[in-house]
Design an enzyme around this catalytic site. Structure first.
Site, PDB file in Angstrom:
ATOM      1  N   ASN A 195      38.085  23.874 -17.600  1.00  0.00           N
ATOM      2  CA  ASN A 195      38.051  23.313 -18.956  1.00  0.00           C
ATOM      3  C   ASN A 195      36.731  23.529 -19.686  1.00  0.00           C
ATOM      4  O   ASN A 195      36.351  22.731 -20.536  1.00  0.00           O
ATOM      5  CB  ASN A 195      38.399  21.814 -18.946  1.00  0.00           C
ATOM      6  CG  ASN A 195      39.862  21.578 -18.656  1.00  0.00           C
ATOM      7  OD1 ASN A 195      40.736  22.091 -19.345  1.00  0.00           O
ATOM      8  ND2 ASN A 195      40.132  20.823 -17.596  1.00  0.00           N
ATOM      9  N   ASP A 243      30.224  22.231  -9.540  1.00  0.00           N
ATOM     10  CA  ASP A 243      31.473  22.066 -10.291  1.00  0.00           C
ATOM     11  C   ASP A 243      32.262  23.376 -10.364  1.00  0.00           C
ATOM     12  O   ASP A 243      33.141  23.542 -11.206  1.00  0.00           O
ATOM     13  CB  ASP A 243      31.227  21.513 -11.706  1.00  0.00           C
ATOM     14  CG  ASP A 243      32.501  21.028 -12.387  1.00  0.00           C
ATOM     15  OD1 ASP A 243      33.450  20.647 -11.670  1.00  0.00           O
ATOM     16  OD2 ASP A 243      32.567  21.042 -13.638  1.00  0.00           O
ATOM     17  N   TYR A 285      46.268  21.466 -17.798  1.00  0.00           N
ATOM     18  CA  TYR A 285      45.675  22.803 -17.888  1.00  0.00           C
ATOM     19  C   TYR A 285      46.082  23.608 -16.654  1.00  0.00           C
ATOM     20  O   TYR A 285      46.459  23.038 -15.621  1.00  0.00           O
ATOM     21  CB  TYR A 285      44.146  22.738 -17.986  1.00  0.00           C
ATOM     22  CG  TYR A 285      43.461  22.187 -16.757  1.00  0.00           C
ATOM     23  CD1 TYR A 285      43.040  23.008 -15.712  1.00  0.00           C
ATOM     24  CD2 TYR A 285      43.218  20.811 -16.627  1.00  0.00           C
ATOM     25  CE1 TYR A 285      42.410  22.505 -14.590  1.00  0.00           C
ATOM     26  CE2 TYR A 285      42.585  20.292 -15.505  1.00  0.00           C
ATOM     27  CZ  TYR A 285      42.183  21.146 -14.488  1.00  0.00           C
ATOM     28  OH  TYR A 285      41.560  20.632 -13.375  1.00  0.00           O
ATOM     29  N   ARG A 288      39.531   9.850  -6.130  1.00  0.00           N
ATOM     30  CA  ARG A 288      39.042  10.092  -7.481  1.00  0.00           C
ATOM     31  C   ARG A 288      40.066   9.605  -8.494  1.00  0.00           C
ATOM     32  O   ARG A 288      41.265   9.809  -8.327  1.00  0.00           O
ATOM     33  CB  ARG A 288      38.803  11.589  -7.692  1.00  0.00           C
ATOM     34  CG  ARG A 288      38.091  11.928  -9.013  1.00  0.00           C
ATOM     35  CD  ARG A 288      38.101  13.419  -9.261  1.00  0.00           C
ATOM     36  NE  ARG A 288      37.062  13.840 -10.189  1.00  0.00           N
ATOM     37  CZ  ARG A 288      37.106  14.955 -10.914  1.00  0.00           C
ATOM     38  NH1 ARG A 288      38.152  15.763 -10.809  1.00  0.00           N
ATOM     39  NH2 ARG A 288      36.130  15.268 -11.726  1.00  0.00           N
ATOM     40  N   HIS A 305      29.392  13.804 -13.248  1.00  0.00           N
ATOM     41  CA  HIS A 305      28.839  14.580 -14.368  1.00  0.00           C
ATOM     42  C   HIS A 305      27.975  13.750 -15.322  1.00  0.00           C
ATOM     43  O   HIS A 305      28.101  13.862 -16.557  1.00  0.00           O
ATOM     44  CB  HIS A 305      29.973  15.246 -15.151  1.00  0.00           C
ATOM     45  CG  HIS A 305      30.885  16.099 -14.332  1.00  0.00           C
ATOM     46  ND1 HIS A 305      30.436  16.913 -13.309  1.00  0.00           N
ATOM     47  CD2 HIS A 305      32.242  16.261 -14.364  1.00  0.00           C
ATOM     48  CE1 HIS A 305      31.467  17.548 -12.763  1.00  0.00           C
ATOM     49  NE2 HIS A 305      32.563  17.154 -13.376  1.00  0.00           N
ATOM     50  N   HIS A 350      30.091  18.669  -5.399  1.00  0.00           N
ATOM     51  CA  HIS A 350      31.212  18.645  -6.348  1.00  0.00           C
ATOM     52  C   HIS A 350      31.660  20.073  -6.628  1.00  0.00           C
ATOM     53  O   HIS A 350      31.045  20.812  -7.408  1.00  0.00           O
ATOM     54  CB  HIS A 350      30.802  17.970  -7.667  1.00  0.00           C
ATOM     55  CG  HIS A 350      31.963  17.701  -8.574  1.00  0.00           C
ATOM     56  ND1 HIS A 350      32.497  16.449  -8.751  1.00  0.00           N
ATOM     57  CD2 HIS A 350      32.701  18.529  -9.351  1.00  0.00           C
ATOM     58  CE1 HIS A 350      33.513  16.508  -9.608  1.00  0.00           C
ATOM     59  NE2 HIS A 350      33.647  17.775  -9.978  1.00  0.00           N
ATOM     60  N   CYS A 351      32.746  20.461  -5.978  1.00  0.00           N
ATOM     61  CA  CYS A 351      33.347  21.772  -6.216  1.00  0.00           C
ATOM     62  C   CYS A 351      34.842  21.634  -6.015  1.00  0.00           C
ATOM     63  O   CYS A 351      35.339  20.594  -5.572  1.00  0.00           O
ATOM     64  CB  CYS A 351      32.752  22.848  -5.304  1.00  0.00           C
ATOM     65  SG  CYS A 351      32.820  22.453  -3.530  1.00  0.00           S
TER      66      CYS A 351
END
Length: 287
Positions: free
Chosen positions: A248, A243, A44, A119, A176, A26-27
């Site tokens: 955020n 991540d 954002y 996703r 997560h 997960h990146c």
């Protein structure tokens, strides 16, 4: 519109070497914005985080492979992710964001370019739940591709959408640790429901995002019991990722080397570590 902090530019060297073939499951890559513009309706704006910086981090940490997850700031324009995968010469796979207008031909083309799943964001600060009819339609259409669906949820959503999640007929990955809150303890209802979901052979979970689970500051040790419990519950269906570049995050920006050390502390068993970092992601993403 919120602007995100940049990632820590000085990751520490992890205390232990990662196993050969380890994946960062997960990146993200962001921009550069002058080449790959951000979505006009984004919630954002991240700092640019291009492929070159991601590969530099992975080389430093000892991560051989990676999964680039499309983030909401780029919307359904997956171009930055696809460009990174193409330039990685097979090192990376991807998870796309699509909407109801995507065609079967476009999905097949994404598959050829290295995408292995889609996703959907349910998280409130990113706009909340998607159109559930579109969700159902897309999930149905990816079955023949042997893809999976990644669910980015707030903790309460695990309860709200439990029945819908249980009805899924493709593998699904909870991001997560379900964004549960460490201060509510292992017995909190969303985490109990997440553990119940993990009895489903189609269910996977990422034991990353410790900074999103933790009530405190680095090194986020209060997230460890949740990760350990999930690994114990489904050792063949757990994944881990950095991540990076941590969009955020407002309370305490993680150090990516410290996150590797944290992972070794909650998964010290060599056989389980091999599953978490090598065997499991290769099974889900490796083709």
């Amino acid at each position: 519109m919120k602007s995100c902090l940049p990632p820590d530019p000085n990751p520490i060297r992890p205390a232990e070497a990662l196993p050969a073939g380890a994946w960062d499951a997960h990146c993200h890559v962001f921009g550069p914005g002058d080449i790959f513009p951000y979505a006009p309706d984004r919630s954002y704006t991240p700092p640019d985080a291009p492929l070159e910086r991601l590969t530099q981090l992975h080389n430093f940490l000892g991560l051989s492979r990676g999964v680039i997850v499309q983030a909401s700031c780029h919307g359904t324009d997956n171009t930055a992710m696809l460009d990174a995968i193409a330039r990685s010469q097979g090192r990376y796979r991807g998870v796309a964001i699509v909407d109801g207008s995507v065609t079967d031909e476009q999905l097949a083309d994404l598959d050829r370019q290295g995408v292995r799943g889609v996703r959907f964001n349910f998280v409130a600060h990113l706009g909340g739940a998607p159109d559930l009819d579109v969700f159902d339609q897309v999930v149905h259409r990816i079955r023949h591709l042997d893809w999976h669906v990644v669910l980015h949820l707030d903790a309460q959503d695990i309860l709200t959408y439990a029945d819908r999640i249980e009805r899924l007929q493709v593998p699904f990955v909870i991001d997560h640790m379900g964004r549960v809150r460490s201060e509510s303890g292992l017995d909190q209802q969303p985490f109990r429901q997440l553990l119940e979901l993990m009895r489903n052979p189609l269910a996977w979970v990422k034991v990353c995002g410790a900074e999103r689970v933790s009530a405190g500051r680095r090194p986020f040790d209060d997230a460890m019991p949740f990760a350990r419990t999930l690994i114990e519950a489904a050792p063949d269906r757990v994944l881990w990722g950095t991540d990076w570049p941590h969009p955020n995050i407002s309370k305490d920006m993680p150090n990516d080397g410290e996150l590797v050390d944290l992972m070794f502390r909650f998964c010290p068993d060599a056989q389980l570590l091999e599953k978490l970092l090598v065997t499991n992601p290769a099974r889900l993403y490796g083709r």
